[in-house]
Structures are given as structure tokens and as C-alpha cells.
Design a protein around this motif. Sequence first.
Motif, PDB file in Angstrom:
ATOM      1  N   LEU A 101       0.882  -1.171   0.000  1.00  0.00           N
ATOM      2  CA  LEU A 101       0.000   0.000   0.000  1.00  0.00           C
ATOM      3  C   LEU A 101       0.910   1.208   0.000  1.00  0.00           C
ATOM      4  CD1 LEU A 101      -2.788   1.374   0.330  1.00  0.00           C
ATOM      5  CD2 LEU A 101      -2.501   1.081   2.806  1.00  0.00           C
ATOM      6  N   SER A 102       0.768   2.049  -0.994  1.00  0.00           N
ATOM      7  CA  SER A 102       1.664   3.197  -1.150  1.00  0.00           C
ATOM      8  C   SER A 102       0.877   4.504  -1.113  1.00  0.00           C
ATOM      9  CB  SER A 102       2.399   3.075  -2.489  1.00  0.00           C
ATOM     10  OG  SER A 102       3.263   4.149  -2.683  1.00  0.00           O
ATOM     11  N   THR A 103       1.371   5.470  -0.334  1.00  0.00           N
ATOM     12  CA  THR A 103       0.774   6.806  -0.250  1.00  0.00           C
ATOM     13  C   THR A 103       1.839   7.806  -0.683  1.00  0.00           C
ATOM     14  OG1 THR A 103      -0.493   6.070   1.686  1.00  0.00           O
ATOM     15  CG2 THR A 103      -0.458   8.440   1.231  1.00  0.00           C
ATOM     16  N   THR A 104       1.527   8.615  -1.705  1.00  0.00           N
ATOM     17  CA  THR A 104       2.504   9.539  -2.270  1.00  0.00           C
ATOM     18  C   THR A 104       1.933  10.941  -2.359  1.00  0.00           C
ATOM     19  OG1 THR A 104       3.384   7.736  -3.621  1.00  0.00           O
ATOM     20  CG2 THR A 104       4.022   9.966  -4.256  1.00  0.00           C
ATOM     21  N   ASP A 105       2.725  11.923  -1.929  1.00  0.00           N
ATOM     22  CA  ASP A 105       2.392  13.334  -2.087  1.00  0.00           C
ATOM     23  C   ASP A 105       3.217  13.862  -3.244  1.00  0.00           C
ATOM     24  OD1 ASP A 105       1.868  16.040  -1.911  1.00  0.00           O
ATOM     25  OD2 ASP A 105       3.152  16.349  -0.163  1.00  0.00           O
ATOM     26  N   MET A 106       2.567  14.183  -4.350  1.00  0.00           N
ATOM     27  CA  MET A 106       3.281  14.664  -5.534  1.00  0.00           C
ATOM     28  C   MET A 106       3.313  16.188  -5.613  1.00  0.00           C
ATOM     29  SD  MET A 106       4.489  12.004  -6.825  1.00  0.00           S
ATOM     30  CE  MET A 106       5.161  12.661  -8.326  1.00  0.00           C
ATOM     31  N   ALA A 107       2.764  16.882  -4.622  1.00  0.00           N
ATOM     32  CA  ALA A 107       2.705  18.344  -4.642  1.00  0.00           C
ATOM     33  C   ALA A 107       4.111  18.934  -4.574  1.00  0.00           C
ATOM     34  CB  ALA A 107       1.868  18.847  -3.475  1.00  0.00           C
ATOM     35  N   GLY A 108       4.312  19.990  -5.299  1.00  0.00           N
ATOM     36  CA  GLY A 108       5.580  20.708  -5.262  1.00  0.00           C
ATOM     37  C   GLY A 108       6.747  19.925  -5.831  1.00  0.00           C
ATOM     38  N   GLY A 109       6.460  18.814  -6.550  1.00  0.00           N
ATOM     39  CA  GLY A 109       7.515  18.023  -7.147  1.00  0.00           C
ATOM     40  C   GLY A 109       8.338  17.223  -6.148  1.00  0.00           C
ATOM     41  N   LYS A 110       7.918  17.189  -4.879  1.00  0.00           N
ATOM     42  CA  LYS A 110       8.670  16.465  -3.857  1.00  0.00           C
ATOM     43  C   LYS A 110       8.593  14.961  -4.064  1.00  0.00           C
ATOM     44  CE  LYS A 110       6.537  18.533  -0.477  1.00  0.00           C
ATOM     45  NZ  LYS A 110       6.063  18.842   0.856  1.00  0.00           N
ATOM     46  N   GLY A 111       7.420  14.480  -4.302  1.00  0.00           N
ATOM     47  CA  GLY A 111       7.240  13.053  -4.503  1.00  0.00           C
ATOM     48  C   GLY A 111       7.537  12.218  -3.280  1.00  0.00           C
ATOM     49  N   CYS A 112       7.185  12.692  -2.108  1.00  0.00           N
ATOM     50  CA  CYS A 112       7.429  11.933  -0.887  1.00  0.00           C
ATOM     51  C   CYS A 112       6.482  10.731  -0.837  1.00  0.00           C
ATOM     52  CB  CYS A 112       7.239  12.821   0.340  1.00  0.00           C
ATOM     53  SG  CYS A 112       7.896  12.062   1.832  1.00  0.00           S
ATOM     54  N   ASN A 113       7.021   9.553  -0.488  1.00  0.00           N
ATOM     55  CA  ASN A 113       6.268   8.309  -0.554  1.00  0.00           C
ATOM     56  C   ASN A 113       6.470   7.484   0.708  1.00  0.00           C
ATOM     57  OD1 ASN A 113       6.512   5.200  -1.336  1.00  0.00           O
ATOM     58  ND2 ASN A 113       4.943   6.155  -2.595  1.00  0.00           N
ATOM     59  N   VAL A 114       5.379   6.899   1.188  1.00  0.00           N
ATOM     60  CA  VAL A 114       5.441   5.927   2.273  1.00  0.00           C
ATOM     61  C   VAL A 114       4.789   4.645   1.753  1.00  0.00           C
ATOM     62  CG1 VAL A 114       4.731   5.323   4.618  1.00  0.00           C
ATOM     63  CG2 VAL A 114       5.296   7.705   4.050  1.00  0.00           C
ATOM     64  N   THR A 115       5.510   3.543   1.852  1.00  0.00           N
ATOM     65  CA  THR A 115       5.009   2.256   1.373  1.00  0.00           C
ATOM     66  C   THR A 115       4.877   1.291   2.553  1.00  0.00           C
ATOM     67  OG1 THR A 115       6.033   2.550  -0.782  1.00  0.00           O
ATOM     68  CG2 THR A 115       5.466   0.307  -0.163  1.00  0.00           C
ATOM     69  N   LEU A 116       3.755   0.630   2.624  1.00  0.00           N
ATOM     70  CA  LEU A 116       3.517  -0.369   3.636  1.00  0.00           C
ATOM     71  C   LEU A 116       3.402  -1.731   2.938  1.00  0.00           C
ATOM     72  CD1 LEU A 116       2.864  -1.048   6.625  1.00  0.00           C
ATOM     73  CD2 LEU A 116       0.458  -0.712   6.041  1.00  0.00           C
ATOM     74  N   SER A 117       4.387  -2.590   3.139  1.00  0.00           N
ATOM     75  CA  SER A 117       4.332  -3.951   2.617  1.00  0.00           C
ATOM     76  C   SER A 117       3.695  -4.819   3.690  1.00  0.00           C
ATOM     77  CB  SER A 117       5.726  -4.465   2.292  1.00  0.00           C
ATOM     78  OG  SER A 117       6.339  -3.662   1.311  1.00  0.00           O
ATOM     79  N   PHE A 118       2.809  -5.732   3.274  1.00  0.00           N
ATOM     80  CA  PHE A 118       2.158  -6.583   4.264  1.00  0.00           C
ATOM     81  C   PHE A 118       1.834  -7.952   3.689  1.00  0.00           C
ATOM     82  CE2 PHE A 118      -1.071  -3.949   2.255  1.00  0.00           C
ATOM     83  CZ  PHE A 118      -2.134  -4.793   2.020  1.00  0.00           C
ATOM     84  N   THR A 119       1.773  -8.920   4.610  1.00  0.00           N
ATOM     85  CA  THR A 119       1.390 -10.275   4.240  1.00  0.00           C
ATOM     86  C   THR A 119       0.333 -10.755   5.228  1.00  0.00           C
ATOM     87  OG1 THR A 119       3.125 -11.283   5.582  1.00  0.00           O
ATOM     88  CG2 THR A 119       3.659 -10.847   3.271  1.00  0.00           C
ATOM     89  N   GLY A 120      -0.500 -11.666   4.762  1.00  0.00           N
ATOM     90  CA  GLY A 120      -1.533 -12.226   5.616  1.00  0.00           C
ATOM     91  C   GLY A 120      -2.012 -13.556   5.081  1.00  0.00           C
TER      92      GLY A 120
END
Length: 167
Positions: free
Chosen positions: A145-164
Motif C-alpha cells: 500500500l503506497s501513499t505519495t504526495d506529488m505536490a511541489g515536485g517532492k514526490g514523498c512516498n510511504v510504502t507499507l508492505s504486508f502479508t496475511g
Amino acid sequence: MTHRVSIPVLLLALACGGCGANKEPCTDNCPDISGVYAIEHTTPVGECDFSPYLIGPTVQILQNDNGRGVVLHIIDPALQLEMPLTGDVYAPGPEDESELLGSFQMTSRTVRSASRSDSRSMTLDVSASGTVSRRGERRVLSATLSTTDMAGGKGCNVTLSFTGEGD
């Protein structure tokens, strides 16, 4: 010479299996990847100035449109509410492992507060991809699950890898 591979990189590779750019969404006789999965492992990667979307201790994958569409509910930490993320189901190809039942990809763009305590409005790209495989009598979910802020060209991303695992 051996290469060390981190768990998040390995999980990401597993989750992307069956989701290659050359694959097309399933159109008929789609695999059944629906079910309730108890999350066993999560690995967050990245840090940004917003609260990324999360998953609960269990996730339910629902299929619709004769199995072609898929829905996964994620948690919006700013509002403390579930949000549906929708996408497509992909059938395994001939090159995929026989245990692979199918895969999914979903993307969305949303505007929300940066966090529960920060009311700045942000436009975030949210995506999830993953695979469902069979291990014995159990189904195994490997996803990101990836959440990305593309505002201002920053492209900051947080990725959550998970298994179940599920039935």
C-alpha cells in the motif's frame, strides 16, 4: 558474491509478481482472490510530513463486476475512517508459479488533511498491488500500500508492505 535483500524489498517483489506492465486486467473467468486475510507482517518504508493510509489487523478483499473488479478498504488516519480502494483483478500467466491464484492493482487520488493534528489540505496518490497464492489449504496475501504526495515536485512516498493468511 552474495547480495543481501531486505525484507521490504522481498515483499515488494512478491507483491508485484503477476502485476507486470505487459499484463491486462482479467475480462472473464477471473480468479477468485476474495477473502478475509489476517495480517501477519507489516513493513513500513519511508517518512513524510503526512500520515499515510493504513490497513487493519484483518483485510477483506471483495470482488465485483463478475470478478473483474476488486475492492480493498484502507484506513484514513486523518479521519479515522475506512476508505474503499478499487481496481482490477489479473489472472496468472503461463510464466507465473502454479501456486499463484491471481493478483490485483488499484490506484486513487484523494484530497484530505495531512494528519489528524494537521489540517493542511493535501492531494495524495494511493495505490495498492498484490498477489494471492495458495499454500496448502490456506490463501496467502502479499501486498503493498503506497501513499505519495506529488505536490511541489517532492514526490514523498510511504510504502507499507504486508502479508496475511486467509481461508
